[in-house]
Design an enzyme around this catalytic site. Structure first.
Site, short mmCIF file in Angstrom:
data_model
loop_
_atom_site.label_atom_id
_atom_site.label_comp_id
_atom_site.label_asym_id
_atom_site.label_seq_id
_atom_site.Cartn_x
_atom_site.Cartn_y
_atom_site.Cartn_z
CD GLU A 204 -2.89 1.20 2.34
OE1 GLU A 204 -2.74 0.39 3.27
OE2 GLU A 204 -3.81 2.01 2.27
N GLY B 201 2.88 2.44 10.81
CA GLY B 201 2.69 1.64 12.03
C GLY B 201 2.59 0.16 11.72
CD GLU C 104 -4.82 -2.16 5.60
OE1 GLU C 104 -3.88 -1.70 6.28
OE2 GLU C 104 -5.49 -1.48 4.80
CG ASN C 105 0.10 -6.82 4.02
OD1 ASN C 105 0.03 -5.94 3.19
ND2 ASN C 105 0.99 -6.83 4.98
CD GLU D 285 -2.78 -2.06 10.61
OE1 GLU D 285 -3.27 -2.28 9.48
OE2 GLU D 285 -2.43 -0.92 10.97
CG HIS E 68 -7.59 -2.04 7.92
ND1 HIS E 68 -8.45 -1.11 7.39
CD2 HIS E 68 -6.47 -1.35 8.30
CE1 HIS E 68 -7.89 0.10 7.48
NE2 HIS E 68 -6.70 -0.02 8.03
N1 TRP Z 1 -3.10 0.81 5.75
C1 TRP Z 1 -2.09 1.00 6.76
C2 TRP Z 1 -2.81 1.26 8.04
O1 TRP Z 1 -3.64 2.09 8.13
C3 TRP Z 1 -1.20 2.15 6.45
C4 TRP Z 1 0.12 1.86 5.87
C5 TRP Z 1 0.99 0.91 6.24
C6 TRP Z 1 0.78 2.60 4.84
N2 TRP Z 1 2.13 1.03 5.50
C7 TRP Z 1 2.03 2.04 4.66
C8 TRP Z 1 0.41 3.69 4.09
C9 TRP Z 1 2.91 2.53 3.73
C10 TRP Z 1 1.29 4.18 3.15
C11 TRP Z 1 2.53 3.61 2.97
O2 TRP Z 1 -2.61 0.62 9.01
ZN ZN Z 2 -5.47 1.57 8.57
#
Ligand code: TRP
Ligand code: ZN
Length: 869
Positions: free
Chosen positions: A132, A272, A275-276, A309, A312
């Site tokens: 992401e 942080g 959520e894969n 996560e 998600h």
């Molecule tokens: N979707 C992730 C979250 O909200 C966010 C995230 C994790 C992210 N790694 C990233 C966004 C790298 C941009 C780039 O927990």
């Molecule tokens: Zn998130």
């Protein structure tokens, strides 16, 4: 009648080269199935991708696959090598004749040279991915957009000694050995997902296993994967995961859907956590904890991020985003969900106070500055720059307002409808709001302005009383300030929880009411009010707005002691403190009496939760005081705040001592009550030191040495780091040596010094940047020094511009390694409009120097150029 259709439908102008929300087109080709084979190696990984593609609609478009940083080694269509493909910019264009084909590409990538930490990269010997928002294109060619959902099957091949553990999304299928010391594993994810949710991990990892039985009786195998030496630090995260799974079933009716759920912790991570599907990857700071190395704050953050996560899986994965403009659809909602989870684990009032403090510290300044954008942005150059407090935290406030207006039953019906209707699809913010409307029968047309209008609304509130008539009149007026590209705003819908209390008796004069302010101004009349009333407004922070009321210090003091909404009590105290500090800064005539009395009353109230008391007696930060002022004078604010701290410390000396001693003795436990006592103890220690008490440093040093947990140890270290006693250097050295091999704790060591209130902090930070343990290559370490310094208003804004120069130097260097993390640290330079001519010229010069840097990333360019305005 307000016309909102225009604001929603008219595309605003956008900068050249930017991607516009209005340019959305459905994908020309779909990819129902994806087969990936990875021949893993840190220096050279071979990726073979086989995409089954189907033409979407009636058109002659070729297949366009995104790819960045690689070149196709081979392209095959339906099994035959073809050469009529071309590369256009960052896309591989393959002409296709029929309605469905199999398209295979082969690329080679070098994880160990990936310093951006996007795509496939190496972290301390572990190979892992971050896709992401647009990292998958750095792994292989693919339509790398969230509305192309595909079923993935993955084969991982790697050296068995170096990478004994091979993980990917979904469920494990099979594994085996090969010759030359290599082995393989197959994973299959039955749920169609966008490419940004793809993940793999290969490494020498140990696991803490658990299991969870879902509400329908299925057993899910849980695993937290870390380096072998860290396994004892995973129990809290595993516990939080199980608690989250049960909570989502109970509160939202959401059950987990695969047979396994794995979490891997890595040390180098831009965010942080991620959520894969079925394979969350975490920044190790949000997994690893034991009492000796993690603070109570860390424990709480770990539980919150694990929950976030996990949640998600439904709000993000089962239902994803149609395009990145809809990012808050998953992030705002999921933050709202994790906030609810955390509120249920301890004190809901304290959690709300913490969340509002966070919103004011990060989102309000964003909304008031050059990077302001709506919760659903209109355009972007680089999507990574839009993972902001506005998308996440203001987005969560939007969901909260809808929940407040709908009430719990209709809100739950609406989320059920949303999950049910959009399961397996890529949805929009509009889809979500439409479910809220449909399930409740409520018209949210005007409420949608919250998604399209940036800026924090300001509400002027004044209460008049006609004693003879027994009537109170509340006048409310809202104003939404202009933001970049949006000079004129329409009035928003503001749900305001309101109550009135008697000025003499303190009793409630009315039941709490939910007032919807949906016009520029409104007047509300309350009858039967015979006693002079006091206004309690925006209780629970029901709207993310700034209230400007004409309440006196006496009224605020009274409400801080007697309001029956804990958040409103906190808020009254904060307002009183702010009024005092702003007056002292501007007029230089400190009148501390009202604050001293209110703090004294709060400390003396034995019925209160110590965690609440600790929050309530804390002064607003320097930067929050600065945010109240048209022109920020960082030195004057600092002086005013220090003077108030000293006055509180001195005049309430006995009460601070009493609060400090009050914490029950005994060994460390992690519980809401014990956390509250520790928090209050550290706050009290801070005030004892602020009073100038002769024994303060000795007291802090004693706490530092006697502590059996990191909360007490770091609390003491923070107090010492702000002062000049000999114990300061001693404690910093002991701390450093004790934790020299623990990167997460060494981050605290850097951060504590960068946040110090001493006047030589700028010089110390520059020195720390040359410390052998400092590196920009690790995002946590970069943030611990550079990020913390930027948040230290007075140190960073040194009049000679040294702070600005330091930050710009670091950002330019970091941009070459990791543009995403560099761009995140830029905002402090964008506050130039709020400073004197000298400082703003110095800040602008640094922004211009950044923009003029050859080879600058899109990420940093977008943030720096927008900040110049
Ligand atoms: N979707 C992730 C979250 O909200 C966010 C995230 C994790 C992210 N790694 C990233 C966004 C790298 C941009 C780039 O927990
Ligand atoms: Zn998130």
């Amino acid at each position: 009648m307000l016309d909102v259709s225009q604001a929603i439908a008219t595309p605003p102008p956008h900068a050249n080269g930017a991607i516009s929300r209005y340019d959305y087109r459905p994908p020309a080709w779909l990819v129902p199935d994806t087969r990936l084979v990875f021949d893993l190696d840190a220096a050279a990984t071979r990726v073979t991708a086989t995409l089954s593609v189907t033409r979407n609609g009636d058109h002659d478009e070729p297949l366009r696959l995104d790819g960045a940083g690689q070149a196709p080694l081979a392209v095959r269509v339906d099994g035959r090598t073809v050469d009529d493909w071309r590369v256009e910019g960052e896309q591989l264009v393959v002409p296709l004749a029929g309605a469905a084909h199999s398209v295979e590409t082969e690329v080679e990538i070098a994880p160990e040279r990936n310093t951006q930490l996007m795509g496939l990269y190496a972290s301390g010997g572990i190979l892992c991915t971050q896709c992401e928002a647009e990292g998958f294109r750095r792994i292989t060619y693919f339509p790398d957009r969230p509305d192309v959902l595909s079923r993935y099957s993955v084969r991982l091949v790697a050296d068995a000694a170096r990478y004994p553990i091979l993980l990917a999304n979904g469920d494990p299928v099979d594994a085996g050995t090969l010759d030359a010391g290599r082995h393989w594993a197959e994973w299959n994810d039955p749920y169609p997902k966008p490419s940004y949710l793809f993940a793999l991990v290969a490494g020498d990892l140990a696991v803490n296993r658990g299991s969870f039985v879902t509400q329908s009786g299925r057993t899910v195998e849980l695993g937290i994967w870390v380096r072998a030496g860290d396994i004892d630090k995973t129990h809290h995260a595993l516990h939080a995961l199980k608690t989250s799974m049960a909570w989502d079933e109970r509160v939202y009716g959401r059950e987990y859907d695969l047979d396994v759920f794995n979490i891997v912790a890595v040390d180098d991570f831009n965010f942080g956590a991620m959520e894969n599907k079925g394979l969350n990857i975490f920044n190790s700071r949000y997994i690893l904890a034991d009492p000796d190395t993690a603070t109570d704050y860390d424990y709480d953050a770990i539980a919150a991020v694990v929950a976030h996560e996990y949640f998600h899986n439904w709000s993000g994965n089962r239902i994803t985003c149609r395009d990145w403009f809809q990012l808050s659809l998953k992030e705002g909602f999921t933050v709202y969900r994790d906030q609810g989870f955390s509120a249920d684990q301890g004190s809901a009032a304290v959690k709300r106070i913490e969340d509002v403090r966070g919103l004011r510290a990060a989102q309000f300044p964003e909304d008031a500055g050059p990077l302001a954008h709506p919760v659903r942005p209109e355009s972007y150059l680089e999507i990574s720059n839009f993972y902001t407090a506005t998308i996440y935290n203001k987005g969560a406030e939007l969901i909260r307002m809808m929940a407040t207006m709908l009430g719990p039953q209709a809100f739950r019906a609406a989320t059920d409808l949303y999950f049910d209707r959009f399961d397996g699809t890529a949805a929009t913010c509009e889809d979500f709001v439409a479910c809220m409307e449909e399930a409740s029968g409520r018209d949210l047309a005007q409420f949608r302005l919250w998604y399209s209008q940036a800026g924090t609304p300001r509400v002027a509130a004044s209460l008049a009383h006609e004693a003879g008539e027994g009537r109170a009149t509340l006048r409310l007026a809202q104003h939404v300030p202009g933001t970049p590209g949006q000079p004129d705003k329409q009035p928003m819908v503001l749900p305001l929880r309101i109550k009135l209390f008697g000025a003499e008796t303190g009793r409630a004069l009315i039941d709490e009411q939910l007032v919807l302010l949906d016009r520029g101004s409104n007047t509300i009349v309350f009858d039967g009010i015979t006693e002079r009333p006091m206004l309690s407004i925006n209780r629970g922070f029901s709207s993310p707005v700034i209230i400007e009321s004409d309440r006196s210090a006496a009224e605020l003091g009274f409400l801080s002691a007697h309001d029956d909404d804990p958040f409103a009590r906190y808020e009254a105290m904060q307002q009183l403190m702010l009024d005092t500090l702003v007056a002292a800064t501007i007029e230089g005539t400190p009148d501390h009496d009202a604050v001293v009395t209110a703090v004294s009353n709060t400390l003396a109230d034995g019925t209160l939760d110590p965690a609440f008391v600790a929050e309530a007696v804390l002064l607003p930060s320097d930067s929050f005081v600065g945010d109240q002022m048209a022109m920020v004078d960082p030195d004057a604010i600092f002086a005013a705040r220090e003077a108030l701290r000293r006055a509180l410390g001195k005049r309430l000396a006995d009460q601070w001592r009493e609060a400090y001693e009050r914490a029950p003795a005994g060994p460390y436990v992690y519980s809401p009550a014990a956390k509250g006592h520790r928090r209050l103890r550290s706050v009290a220690l801070g005030y004892i030191a602020a009073s100038g008490a002769a024994d303060a440093a000795a007291l802090a040093f004693r706490q530092f040495e006697a502590a059996d947990n990191m909360t007490d140890r770091q609390g003491a270290l923070t107090t010492l780091a702000n002062g000049h006693a000999d114990e300061r250097e001693a404690a910093l050295d002991i701390f450093y040596n004790r934790y020299a091999d623990n990167g997460l704790v060494i981050d605290k060591w850097f951060q504590t010094q960068a946040l110090s209130s001493r006047d030589d902090t700028g010089r110390q930070v520059a020195e720390l940047a040359r410390h052998p343990d400092f590196t920009l290559a690790n995002p946590n370490r970069a943030r611990s020094l550079v990020g913390a310094y930027g948040a230290n208003q007075r140190a960073f804004n040194a009049a000679d511009g040294s702070g600005y120069r330091f930050l710009a130097d670091q950002l330019i260097a970091l941009d070459r390694l990791n543009p995403q993390t560099a761009a995140k640290l830029l905002p402090p330079l964008g506050r130039w409009r709020r400073f004197d001519a000298n400082r703003s010229a110095l800040m602008r010069a640094e922004l211009e120097r950044i923009v003029a840097t050859p080879g600058l990333s899109k990420d940093l360019f977008e943030q720096a150029s927008k900040s110049l305005g």
